[in-house]
Motif scaffolding. Structure first.
Motif, short mmCIF file in Angstrom:
data_model
loop_
_atom_site.label_atom_id
_atom_site.label_comp_id
_atom_site.label_asym_id
_atom_site.label_seq_id
_atom_site.Cartn_x
_atom_site.Cartn_y
_atom_site.Cartn_z
N LEU A 116 0.82 -1.21 0.00
CA LEU A 116 0.00 0.00 0.00
C LEU A 116 0.86 1.26 0.00
O LEU A 116 0.64 2.18 -0.80
N PHE A 117 1.84 1.33 0.90
CA PHE A 117 2.63 2.55 1.01
C PHE A 117 3.54 2.77 -0.20
O PHE A 117 3.82 3.91 -0.57
N GLU A 118 3.98 1.69 -0.83
CA GLU A 118 4.73 1.89 -2.07
C GLU A 118 3.82 2.46 -3.14
O GLU A 118 4.22 3.35 -3.90
N THR A 119 2.58 1.96 -3.21
CA THR A 119 1.61 2.48 -4.17
C THR A 119 1.37 3.97 -3.93
O THR A 119 1.42 4.78 -4.87
N LEU A 120 1.11 4.35 -2.68
CA LEU A 120 0.84 5.75 -2.37
C LEU A 120 2.06 6.63 -2.64
O LEU A 120 1.94 7.76 -3.12
N THR A 121 3.25 6.11 -2.34
CA THR A 121 4.47 6.87 -2.58
C THR A 121 4.67 7.15 -4.07
O THR A 121 5.03 8.26 -4.47
N LEU A 122 4.42 6.15 -4.90
CA LEU A 122 4.59 6.32 -6.34
C LEU A 122 3.60 7.32 -6.91
O LEU A 122 3.94 8.11 -7.80
N ILE A 123 2.37 7.32 -6.39
CA ILE A 123 1.39 8.30 -6.84
C ILE A 123 1.76 9.69 -6.32
O ILE A 123 1.72 10.68 -7.05
N GLN A 124 2.14 9.76 -5.04
CA GLN A 124 2.50 11.04 -4.43
C GLN A 124 3.67 11.70 -5.16
O GLN A 124 3.67 12.92 -5.38
N THR A 125 4.66 10.92 -5.54
CA THR A 125 5.86 11.46 -6.19
C THR A 125 5.73 11.52 -7.71
O THR A 125 6.69 11.83 -8.41
#
Length: 292
Positions: free
Chosen positions: A218-227
């Motif tokens: 989940l956090f990798e997914t959110l990080t990729l969208i955020q960045t």
């Protein structure tokens, strides 16, 4: 014109042809030594530490090529625990508990059995959408294991659709659940490559209650969208009560370690229908899969 002289014929023999020829080599000390093996047939050579970059490439290429051959254009990814019971087995889990701690944990897992049902419903709903000729969109993709992952593949299976599973080698064997489409069942050695394949075709991600693995994904997914490493897509967190208990998203924003706008990168949902409405609205498609 003789077939042997056709311009379309390849100049070099194929790897399969050379492999077959190598298998017929006359056995003498030189040919029986491992150094004489063709490099691509030498497992000991391929498993050397120096070959890690090659193994990375192979693990990226194999699923990519096979998914493309099967016309998988996009996926709907479901993350979630391998421990949440199905509604049918939840009571047995509690009954098997021996200590107070085990009973407490079993009862909490029983409460989450509803998410097994919602994962199944979501996968069934998405897999029942009309399919475009030649390309398959929103194909269900899971980690291939039990619990939430099983529910996802089962929902697709019962809807008569194919589904993808990205399993991984673990110390204790985790076989793919029986609802995965065999031709779309992949096994990984590297977590990094597995997570990359989860998102390469993802057009929506649903994260159900889970542990370290689910949080990592989940956090990798959110990080990729955020960045902005990937284009935005809907990220659905099933079970607001669970997620807000284990992760204080608001506190991250208040502490200034994420922007307040980052809280809009995901949506809390409770039901499959609610989740699909968000996805359908994002892509401006109707409940039946066509344009609104």
């Amino acid at each position: 014109m003789d077939d042997k002289n056709k311009v379309s014929h390849r100049t070099f023999p194929s790897a399969e042809e050379d492999a077959a020829a190598a298998a017929k080599t006359t056995p003498i000390p030189q040919t029986e030594h491992p150094s004489y093996r063709l490099a691509f047939q030498d497992a000991d050579f391929l498993l050397r530490d120096e070959l890690r970059p090659v193994r990375f490439q192979l693990e990226l290429l194999k699923p990519e090529m096979l998914l493309k051959e099967h016309g998988i254009a996009s996926t709907f990814v479901l993350y979630g625990s391998a421990r949440i019971p199905s509604p049918e087995t939840a009571d047995a889990l509690v009954a098997a508990a021996r200590t107070d701690w085990e009973k407490k944990v079993a009862e909490r897992l029983r409460e989450k059995a509803k998410y097994y049902a919602e994962a199944y419903k979501l996968a069934y709903l998405v897999s029942s959408l009309p399919r475009e000729d030649g390309e398959r969109h929103f194909v269900i993709c899971s980690g291939g294991g039990p619990s939430i992952m099983e529910a996802a593949n089962k929902g697709a299976h019962d809807a008569g659709a194919e589904s993808v599973a990205l399993n991984i080698v673990l110390e204790h064997e985790q076989l793919p659940n029986r609802y995965v489409t065999p031709a779309l069942s992949f096994q990984f050695h590297y977590f990094a490559l597995r997570k990359m394949h989860f998102l390469m075709r993802a057009r929506a991600v649903a994260a159900f209650p889970g542990g370290f693995g689910t949080l990592d994904e989940l956090f990798e997914t959110l990080t990729l969208i955020q960045t902005r490493k990937v284009k935005p897509f809907p990220v659905l967190l099933f079970g607001r009560e669970f997620w807000e208990r284990i992760v204080d998203f608001e506190a991250l924003a208040e502490e200034g370690t994420i922007a307040r706008e980052d809280l809009a990168l995901f949506h809390f949902v409770e039901t499959a229908e609610e989740a699909w409405q968000i996805v359908a609205g994002f892509y401006e498609i109707s409940a039946m899969g066509g344009p609104c």
